[in-house]
Design a protein around this motif. Sequence first.
Motif, PDB file in Angstrom:
ATOM      1  N   GLU A  73     -19.102  47.952  34.514  1.00  0.00           N
ATOM      2  CA  GLU A  73     -18.660  48.534  35.779  1.00  0.00           C
ATOM      3  C   GLU A  73     -18.377  47.511  36.877  1.00  0.00           C
ATOM      4  OE1 GLU A  73     -20.874  52.862  35.457  1.00  0.00           O
ATOM      5  OE2 GLU A  73     -21.889  51.232  36.527  1.00  0.00           O
ATOM      6  N   LYS A  74     -19.232  46.503  36.987  1.00  0.00           N
ATOM      7  CA  LYS A  74     -19.076  45.513  38.057  1.00  0.00           C
ATOM      8  C   LYS A  74     -19.391  44.126  37.518  1.00  0.00           C
ATOM      9  CE  LYS A  74     -20.486  48.571  41.892  1.00  0.00           C
ATOM     10  NZ  LYS A  74     -21.478  48.765  42.982  1.00  0.00           N
ATOM     11  N   THR A  75     -18.765  43.146  38.130  1.00  0.00           N
ATOM     12  CA  THR A  75     -19.076  41.762  37.790  1.00  0.00           C
ATOM     13  C   THR A  75     -19.312  40.968  39.063  1.00  0.00           C
ATOM     14  OG1 THR A  75     -18.253  39.706  36.771  1.00  0.00           O
ATOM     15  CG2 THR A  75     -16.603  41.184  37.720  1.00  0.00           C
ATOM     16  N   GLY A  76     -20.251  40.026  38.980  1.00  0.00           N
ATOM     17  CA  GLY A  76     -20.464  39.112  40.088  1.00  0.00           C
ATOM     18  C   GLY A  76     -19.451  37.980  40.033  1.00  0.00           C
ATOM     19  N   LYS A  77     -19.577  37.033  40.937  1.00  0.00           N
ATOM     20  CA  LYS A  77     -18.718  35.851  40.931  1.00  0.00           C
ATOM     21  C   LYS A  77     -18.950  35.076  39.650  1.00  0.00           C
ATOM     22  CE  LYS A  77     -17.635  31.683  43.606  1.00  0.00           C
ATOM     23  NZ  LYS A  77     -17.963  30.882  44.811  1.00  0.00           N
ATOM     24  N   ARG A  78     -17.864  34.589  39.038  1.00  0.00           N
ATOM     25  CA  ARG A  78     -17.997  33.804  37.821  1.00  0.00           C
ATOM     26  C   ARG A  78     -18.017  32.310  38.150  1.00  0.00           C
ATOM     27  NH1 ARG A  78     -15.484  38.057  38.453  1.00  0.00           N
ATOM     28  NH2 ARG A  78     -13.414  37.344  37.833  1.00  0.00           N
ATOM     29  N   PHE A  79     -18.841  31.589  37.405  1.00  0.00           N
ATOM     30  CA  PHE A  79     -18.926  30.143  37.513  1.00  0.00           C
ATOM     31  C   PHE A  79     -18.646  29.551  36.135  1.00  0.00           C
ATOM     32  CE2 PHE A  79     -21.598  32.038  40.703  1.00  0.00           C
ATOM     33  CZ  PHE A  79     -21.414  31.252  41.835  1.00  0.00           C
ATOM     34  N   CYS A  80     -18.212  28.315  36.089  1.00  0.00           N
ATOM     35  CA  CYS A  80     -17.967  27.705  34.768  1.00  0.00           C
ATOM     36  C   CYS A  80     -18.621  26.327  34.697  1.00  0.00           C
ATOM     37  CB  CYS A  80     -16.479  27.636  34.455  1.00  0.00           C
ATOM     38  SG  CYS A  80     -15.541  26.444  35.426  1.00  0.00           S
ATOM     39  N   PHE A  81     -19.075  25.982  33.501  1.00  0.00           N
ATOM     40  CA  PHE A  81     -19.772  24.731  33.258  1.00  0.00           C
ATOM     41  C   PHE A  81     -19.260  24.132  31.949  1.00  0.00           C
ATOM     42  CE2 PHE A  81     -22.495  27.622  35.586  1.00  0.00           C
ATOM     43  CZ  PHE A  81     -22.942  26.850  36.641  1.00  0.00           C
ATOM     44  N   PHE A  96     -11.597  40.413  33.500  1.00  0.00           N
ATOM     45  CA  PHE A  96     -12.827  39.931  32.866  1.00  0.00           C
ATOM     46  C   PHE A  96     -13.631  41.106  32.302  1.00  0.00           C
ATOM     47  CE2 PHE A  96     -17.367  38.674  33.256  1.00  0.00           C
ATOM     48  CZ  PHE A  96     -17.361  37.618  32.362  1.00  0.00           C
ATOM     49  N   LEU A  97     -13.785  42.163  33.091  1.00  0.00           N
ATOM     50  CA  LEU A  97     -14.519  43.350  32.628  1.00  0.00           C
ATOM     51  C   LEU A  97     -13.843  43.973  31.413  1.00  0.00           C
ATOM     52  CD1 LEU A  97     -15.345  44.963  36.092  1.00  0.00           C
ATOM     53  CD2 LEU A  97     -16.991  43.947  34.506  1.00  0.00           C
ATOM     54  N   ASP A  98     -12.525  44.015  31.392  1.00  0.00           N
ATOM     55  CA  ASP A  98     -11.795  44.580  30.255  1.00  0.00           C
ATOM     56  C   ASP A  98     -12.029  43.747  28.989  1.00  0.00           C
ATOM     57  OD1 ASP A  98     -10.820  46.565  31.877  1.00  0.00           O
ATOM     58  OD2 ASP A  98      -8.853  45.639  32.173  1.00  0.00           O
ATOM     59  N   ASP A 136      -9.438  29.383  34.168  1.00  0.00           N
ATOM     60  CA  ASP A 136      -8.816  30.011  35.338  1.00  0.00           C
ATOM     61  C   ASP A 136      -8.474  31.475  35.091  1.00  0.00           C
ATOM     62  OD1 ASP A 136      -9.050  27.676  36.715  1.00  0.00           O
ATOM     63  OD2 ASP A 136      -6.952  27.077  36.512  1.00  0.00           O
ATOM     64  N   GLU A 137      -8.303  31.838  33.832  1.00  0.00           N
ATOM     65  CA  GLU A 137      -7.996  33.229  33.487  1.00  0.00           C
ATOM     66  C   GLU A 137      -9.160  34.157  33.825  1.00  0.00           C
ATOM     67  OE1 GLU A 137      -6.988  35.832  29.418  1.00  0.00           O
ATOM     68  OE2 GLU A 137      -6.980  33.632  29.377  1.00  0.00           O
ATOM     69  N   TRP A 138     -10.389  33.591  33.878  1.00  0.00           N
ATOM     70  CA  TRP A 138     -11.585  34.427  34.042  1.00  0.00           C
ATOM     71  C   TRP A 138     -12.226  34.297  35.416  1.00  0.00           C
ATOM     72  CZ3 TRP A 138     -10.979  37.305  30.084  1.00  0.00           C
ATOM     73  CH2 TRP A 138     -10.498  36.773  28.890  1.00  0.00           C
ATOM     74  N   LEU A 139     -11.828  33.291  36.186  1.00  0.00           N
ATOM     75  CA  LEU A 139     -12.454  33.044  37.478  1.00  0.00           C
ATOM     76  C   LEU A 139     -11.657  33.689  38.609  1.00  0.00           C
ATOM     77  CD1 LEU A 139     -13.292  29.254  36.980  1.00  0.00           C
ATOM     78  CD2 LEU A 139     -14.744  31.217  36.468  1.00  0.00           C
ATOM     79  N   GLY A 140     -12.288  33.848  39.752  1.00  0.00           N
ATOM     80  CA  GLY A 140     -11.600  34.382  40.925  1.00  0.00           C
ATOM     81  C   GLY A 140     -11.685  35.896  41.013  1.00  0.00           C
ATOM     82  N   ASP A 141     -11.791  36.402  42.261  1.00  0.00           N
ATOM     83  CA  ASP A 141     -11.942  37.843  42.488  1.00  0.00           C
ATOM     84  C   ASP A 141     -10.787  38.650  41.914  1.00  0.00           C
ATOM     85  OD1 ASP A 141     -14.221  37.172  43.824  1.00  0.00           O
ATOM     86  OD2 ASP A 141     -13.401  37.448  45.837  1.00  0.00           O
ATOM     87  N   GLU A 142      -9.594  38.050  41.917  1.00  0.00           N
ATOM     88  CA  GLU A 142      -8.421  38.788  41.442  1.00  0.00           C
ATOM     89  C   GLU A 142      -8.475  39.067  39.936  1.00  0.00           C
ATOM     90  OE1 GLU A 142      -7.464  34.405  41.060  1.00  0.00           O
ATOM     91  OE2 GLU A 142      -8.519  35.722  42.474  1.00  0.00           O
ATOM     92  N   ASP A 168     -15.083  21.065  23.710  1.00  0.00           N
ATOM     93  CA  ASP A 168     -13.812  21.596  24.202  1.00  0.00           C
ATOM     94  C   ASP A 168     -13.980  23.036  24.682  1.00  0.00           C
ATOM     95  OD1 ASP A 168     -11.102  21.247  24.809  1.00  0.00           O
ATOM     96  OD2 ASP A 168     -10.452  22.233  22.965  1.00  0.00           O
ATOM     97  N   GLN A 169     -15.139  23.304  25.279  1.00  0.00           N
ATOM     98  CA  GLN A 169     -15.453  24.634  25.800  1.00  0.00           C
ATOM     99  C   GLN A 169     -16.032  24.524  27.208  1.00  0.00           C
ATOM    100  OE1 GLN A 169     -18.315  26.140  22.944  1.00  0.00           O
ATOM    101  NE2 GLN A 169     -16.751  27.269  21.813  1.00  0.00           N
ATOM    102  N   VAL A 170     -15.880  25.595  27.962  1.00  0.00           N
ATOM    103  CA  VAL A 170     -16.630  25.757  29.216  1.00  0.00           C
ATOM    104  C   VAL A 170     -17.365  27.092  29.127  1.00  0.00           C
ATOM    105  CG1 VAL A 170     -15.052  24.386  30.620  1.00  0.00           C
ATOM    106  CG2 VAL A 170     -14.684  26.849  30.398  1.00  0.00           C
ATOM    107  N   ALA A 171     -18.539  27.155  29.714  1.00  0.00           N
ATOM    108  CA  ALA A 171     -19.306  28.404  29.718  1.00  0.00           C
ATOM    109  C   ALA A 171     -18.976  29.180  30.984  1.00  0.00           C
ATOM    110  CB  ALA A 171     -20.795  28.116  29.652  1.00  0.00           C
ATOM    111  N   ILE A 172     -18.499  30.415  30.820  1.00  0.00           N
ATOM    112  CA  ILE A 172     -18.306  31.322  31.943  1.00  0.00           C
ATOM    113  C   ILE A 172     -19.623  32.065  32.150  1.00  0.00           C
ATOM    114  CG2 ILE A 172     -16.949  33.233  32.878  1.00  0.00           C
ATOM    115  CD1 ILE A 172     -15.334  30.681  32.360  1.00  0.00           C
ATOM    116  N   VAL A 173     -20.182  31.970  33.343  1.00  0.00           N
ATOM    117  CA  VAL A 173     -21.515  32.519  33.629  1.00  0.00           C
ATOM    118  C   VAL A 173     -21.427  33.492  34.796  1.00  0.00           C
ATOM    119  CG1 VAL A 173     -23.858  31.948  34.366  1.00  0.00           C
ATOM    120  CG2 VAL A 173     -22.648  30.431  32.792  1.00  0.00           C
ATOM    121  N   THR A 174     -22.037  34.657  34.641  1.00  0.00           N
ATOM    122  CA  THR A 174     -22.071  35.624  35.730  1.00  0.00           C
ATOM    123  C   THR A 174     -23.120  36.686  35.449  1.00  0.00           C
ATOM    124  OG1 THR A 174     -20.698  37.018  37.153  1.00  0.00           O
ATOM    125  CG2 THR A 174     -20.333  37.217  34.789  1.00  0.00           C
TER     126      THR A 174
END
Length: 402
Positions: free
Chosen positions: A269-277, A253-255, A242-248, A191-197
């Motif tokens: 300071e910066k994050t790349g595009k996030r993907f989830c699995f 996400f950084l916070d 969805d709370e963690w994905l997307g440029d907006e 019941d988890q997805v991995a947020i990767v970036t």
Amino acid sequence: MQQEVIIVGGGMVGLSLSLMLAKQNIAVKLLEAIKYPNYDDANLAPYHSSFDARNSALSRRSVQIYQELGLWDSLQEHATPILQVHITEQGSFGKARLKAEQEKVESFGQVIENAWLGRVLLTQVQKEKNIELIDGVKVTSLTQTENEANIEAERDGEKLSLTAKLVIAADGRDSFCRKALGVGASVHDYDQVAIVTTVQTSKPHDHVGFERFSHLGPLALLPLPGEYRRSVVWPVKKGTEDEWLGDENDQHFLDALQETYGDRAGKFEKTGKRFCFPLSQVLAEKQAVGRVVLMGNAAHTIHPVAGQGFNLCMRDAYVLVRYLTEQLAKSEDIGEPSMLLDYEKSRLTDQQRVIKFCDSVVRGFSNQNPILKLIRNTGLLAFDLIPGIKPLVANYAMGLKA
């Protein structure tokens, strides 16, 4: 006469295994469903379904295997050693630290982006005279007789019929070959997805890997090439991605990272595009059936919490090649079913130990019961203070005691 093997699945495990076999003068037909990317730019590694945004923490044993294949110099250009490991739980007192220097090893392993690992492996495979690479191919049938295994497939409208003494199915968690063999699998959905970036921090990573258990999920922060680049793997509850994905959501996400890690990494300071699995455990009920062996995620898909999945697959592959090489030395059949069953039996202890460990960590640290939190944090302190535990765990994590 040179004996031939068919490998179904050209991901990182399939590519690595094909190179191990080719080194032993075993001919390989390597089948991959997705077309491989063209590497026109020497400075880029395009994503492929098997070499995506994720990263791999290669254990010392996996590094040794790539050294034996003569590939490590090429891989090292894109890898970063882990010299320290810090394990903590957010809002708790327990902590554990491992230092390569104290354990008298060069490093605990190396972190490499899967896109670069895949590029180096594929480039080498394309040079190997003992490997025939067939991508963009869909396997439609797997059958076997007493003396051979048979693959039916389609490629660009053309039907292919392939035969070999041995088929190795490395075609992923939802393996077609496993189903074609009638082999069942136990499935546990975490019941988890991995947020990767990838992120950039104000403090250099100093080759430290962090595992931080938080109320959101177990957060891994690993060093990458570039003094301030780090990889993030953050398993979170399914349905919240969805709370963690997307440029907006970059700053959000950084916070969240900042709140979870504090100032250990400085400012995020910066994050790349996030993907989830999606994350689940899938364990095949059998790994050797007649002249077919299940390998990689087709055999066992496990949670990434301790970074052990790919390393376990590499050890499986290495041991299988040893069994096949011994068969060749005796001029015997490399698809001999009884020998393949012996291989499967030889790997069960290592596999079961890793699978149980990873599953226990996920379940143990997911429970926020105050009594359990006290027990596990006391355990982290004990790990850090009691002599003899660290070398044992360090060797195990590096894959040197398997």
